[in-house]
Design a protein around this motif. Structure first.
Motif, PDB file in Angstrom:
ATOM      1  N   HIS A  80      21.265  11.262  33.279  1.00  0.00           N
ATOM      2  CA  HIS A  80      20.633  11.242  34.605  1.00  0.00           C
ATOM      3  C   HIS A  80      19.119  11.447  34.512  1.00  0.00           C
ATOM      4  CE1 HIS A  80      21.236  15.536  33.980  1.00  0.00           C
ATOM      5  NE2 HIS A  80      20.362  15.770  34.931  1.00  0.00           N
ATOM      6  N   GLU A 168      29.858   6.994  36.860  1.00  0.00           N
ATOM      7  CA  GLU A 168      29.765   8.262  36.125  1.00  0.00           C
ATOM      8  C   GLU A 168      30.808   8.365  34.997  1.00  0.00           C
ATOM      9  OE1 GLU A 168      31.058   7.805  39.113  1.00  0.00           O
ATOM     10  OE2 GLU A 168      32.331   9.480  39.788  1.00  0.00           O
TER      11      GLU A 168
ATOM     12  N   TYR B 179      29.861  12.044  33.538  1.00  0.00           N
ATOM     13  CA  TYR B 179      28.514  12.617  33.407  1.00  0.00           C
ATOM     14  C   TYR B 179      27.729  12.304  34.677  1.00  0.00           C
ATOM     15  CZ  TYR B 179      29.134  13.588  28.437  1.00  0.00           C
ATOM     16  OH  TYR B 179      29.565  14.086  27.242  1.00  0.00           O
ATOM     17  N   LYS B 180      26.841  13.191  35.017  1.00  0.00           N
ATOM     18  CA  LYS B 180      25.972  13.012  36.177  1.00  0.00           C
ATOM     19  C   LYS B 180      25.071  11.785  35.974  1.00  0.00           C
ATOM     20  CE  LYS B 180      22.446  15.681  38.591  1.00  0.00           C
ATOM     21  NZ  LYS B 180      21.529  16.810  38.456  1.00  0.00           N
TER      22      LYS B 180
END
Lengths: 182, 182
Positions: A80, A168, B179-180
């Motif tokens: 991210h 994600e 996951y972000k």
């Protein structure tokens, strides 16, 4: 079960790489990609798909060099940060708390925390749909010490490569298996 | 540890697909590939790298259609049969003991035992090194019943996609992780 054609990317387990480039002034950029592939053996060409608006493409057009940093599962938590659209010349490697290493054959740095790397010089690019398919010639490559098996193959069970499937959802912790070849 | 540039393909975990095509007379061909990638979202383009001498390319040039069959670990044992260089119009699907299913949007059959499939119409091709990078527009896609999660993502732990790293070394049995994202 039928899916629309546009959903097809979710069916491919795609290796995650972080591509490092530098601006004309030498400031590094890093961005994750998973639309990428082996393209040719001789010469050894690597390819990836990049949005024409992306800083990565801006930098490659300027100096024709990039490093493909193969992501292990440790980089999953940083996706991210790496994919955040920071202003041009804002260094994502620093934002992510990663460390730069000098590459051997090209000017952009490689990422020390990657499990392996490929140093590339732009070979050819072609517009395909809404992306540009960028191919680079692999001038040098390397793998983190301890992640290469005697048989001359990546030790996936130690290196733990990270792959992407959708949004994600990532995959990791894979097992190696040998199969008979023709 | 440094590697030669030409060894770089061994650093990428590449999804294994079996591409089905038909000859002018309608006889199916199937061959495994792992140099392949997502290329564009809109239009949805899929790409793979094919030797110009390959029967797959001969058939695609003739009629512009192919099906990408995503291999699960069950197909690992059949890789050596699928990649055998049988004479032109000798059907590898039969040699491997696999079953054909009609595709919805194109004429080549898909393989019933694949975990998912993408039906493609040739969009554009470009010579890159010693291979041809063939892109097809995904007209339809699908996934075997039971392998699609409610969240709209492939269930990798059930479907068990097969990936390739080098020679006889494959990877399988991967774990999903969220996951972000940015």
């Amino acid at each position: 079960m039928e899916l629309e054609g546009k959903e097809y990317p979710k069916l491919l387990v795609r290796p995650v790489v972080v591509i490092t480039t530098i601006s004309e002034r030498g400031i590094p950029n890093a961005a994750p990609f998973s639309a990428n592939s082996l393209v040719s053996f001789e010469p050894p060409l690597y390819g990836f798909s990049c949005s024409p608006a992306h800083d990565t493409w801006k930098n490659i057009r300027e100096n024709g060099e990039f490093v493909v940093n193969i992501a292990g599962k440790d980089l999953g938590e940083l996706m991210h940060v790496l994919e955040t659209d920071y202003p041009y010349e804002d260094n994502e490697i620093e934002h992510a708390g990663l460390r730069e290493e000098n590459a051997k054959a090209v000017n952009p740095p490689r990422i020390k925390e990657a499990i392996a790397w490929i140093e590339c010089k732009l070979e050819k690019y072609v517009e395909l749909g809404d992306h540009i398919w960028i191919t680079g010639r692999a001038l040098a490559a390397g793998v983190k010490d301890g992640f290469w098996k005697e048989e001359g193959v990546l030790d996936v069970e130690k290196a733990r490569p990270l792959c992407h499937i959708a949004r994600e959802f990532f995959v990791e912790d894979m097992k190696e298996k040998k199969y008979k070849r023709a």
